[in-house]
Design an enzyme around this catalytic site. Sequence first.
Site, PDB file in Angstrom:
ATOM      1  N   LYS A 189       5.171   4.290  -1.001  1.00  0.00           N
ATOM      2  CA  LYS A 189       5.431   5.620  -1.565  1.00  0.00           C
ATOM      3  C   LYS A 189       6.796   6.162  -1.130  1.00  0.00           C
ATOM      4  CE  LYS A 189       0.562   6.679  -2.192  1.00  0.00           C
ATOM      5  NZ  LYS A 189      -0.658   7.242  -1.614  1.00  0.00           N
TER       6      LYS A 189
ATOM      7  N   GLY B 101       0.825  -1.205   0.000  1.00  0.00           N
ATOM      8  CA  GLY B 101       0.000   0.000   0.000  1.00  0.00           C
ATOM      9  C   GLY B 101       0.859   1.255   0.000  1.00  0.00           C
ATOM     10  N   SER B 102       0.378   2.274   0.674  1.00  0.00           N
ATOM     11  CA  SER B 102       1.028   3.588   0.584  1.00  0.00           C
ATOM     12  C   SER B 102       2.369   3.690   1.280  1.00  0.00           C
ATOM     13  CB  SER B 102       0.080   4.671   1.111  1.00  0.00           C
ATOM     14  OG  SER B 102      -0.998   4.847   0.212  1.00  0.00           O
ATOM     15  N   VAL B 103       2.754   2.717   2.126  1.00  0.00           N
ATOM     16  CA  VAL B 103       4.104   2.786   2.691  1.00  0.00           C
ATOM     17  C   VAL B 103       5.151   2.626   1.582  1.00  0.00           C
ATOM     18  CG1 VAL B 103       3.524   2.097   5.058  1.00  0.00           C
ATOM     19  CG2 VAL B 103       4.004   0.344   3.346  1.00  0.00           C
TER      20      VAL B 103
END
Length: 475
Positions: free
Chosen positions: A220, A216-218
């Site tokens: 990024k 997920g967004s980790v």
Amino acid sequence: MHNLNRNIKILFCFFSILFFSLIAYLTYFQLYEREKLITSSYSVYNRRLIEQEKKILRGSILDRNGIVLAKSIIEADGSQKREYLDGPAFAQVIGYSRRIYQQGNAGIEKAYDRELLGMVGNDPIIILRKLVLAKGQVGDNVYLTIDKTLQDLAYKEMEGKKGAVVALNPKTGEILAMVSTPSYDPNTLGENWKEIMTSPDKVVLNRATQGLYPPGSVFKIVTASAALTYKPELYNKTFNCKGYIIVDGNKISDYEGIAHGILDFKKAFYVSCNSAFIEIGLNVGSENLQTMAYNFGLDRQVPLEIDTAKNQFPPLPTVGGKVALAETSIGQGKILVTPLTMALVASAVANDGVIMKPYLMRYVVDPISCTVIEKSTPSQYLNPISKEVANTIKELTIGAVREGTGTAAQIPGITVAGKTGTAENPHGKPHAWFVGFAPAESPQIVVSVIVENGGAGGEVAAPIARDIIKAYLTK
């Protein structure tokens, strides 16, 4: 007579070749295969180790402060019993030792089996001392890097949840806590072996090192690192988030369809804007993003004393793969990583771009002579980003906690840096992620948290990380 002499010479040469071949064969096994055979996965059937187990009082396993976590006692009938003093909290890390019952061993019990059986160390003085003192039947003690107090807190925070916590020192690679839930009590393995091994919740699985999840967004952090390394001009670009973005006719939405409006690179990271980071990823390109992911080790197995799963980062198509690139840029698609891996990703940001090799054994001690037989030394594992890029990402992660999606990780008086993640999952609610470190000025601890089907990472995982970081820094 001539023929007889010739035949004798041939026979002599033949037996000489056999003799020297035998010597070479035995020498090869003594030098190169001995350790492999002794510690092989089939050691449960190794009679030498089974006999050693019966006559040696297996060494103890202790935490970094000398608190006993596992020990052996002699029962009234002379048999040996293994006791796990903090059972469920350490179950997947310490594992179990049941070779004597033909059930093998796991975890630290497996990784340091020979040390715990006193089968390492060739110092003749130590051996003589053991013989003189008549205490040669005691194994060596293994001290872990884990802090029992921190481990117990992490386990308490994860009670009733499925997931994992990893805490480590970014400067050394020492693992300070490693929890996987749900867990089991290794003290009850004898009577509950089948139920524990076949549990639908997979309680024996160490989710921290063997659980594979979409990041997920980790992720990024990796996308931002690629942008700053290969396309630094993107840092000064602005983006218009409408709550979704269309890529090759496919609509990809932000979390809950939130439209963030006009925002720059920093703000996009703070609020974890999918639309902006998809645009960033498309500008970075498949080759650069893939290279950065591989630099962070997302295509391999993390080296550790206990079993780890191989991270999965399938090659991105260089032509016609915009949708795959877009999904990958925000940590979705086909990427699968372990919580330990994401702790190491965050540690690169905390440690000037360098990832130290993680380890669980602090040192091994001979209990008779009190001498250190083995000791772990910190070493570099990877160096995915430059110090300059790491410092920029650090400022972004500070902002994400100060005013973005990670505000629940704030600790008064301590600057916490981190990144939240809400990873979509085809089997139910999203997984909740948080990776972070503190104090940001001179990081001492990195924490990675995942809660399966937990929902929003900022609401569920960040508070768990906050409590662990606070406990470690204020103890």
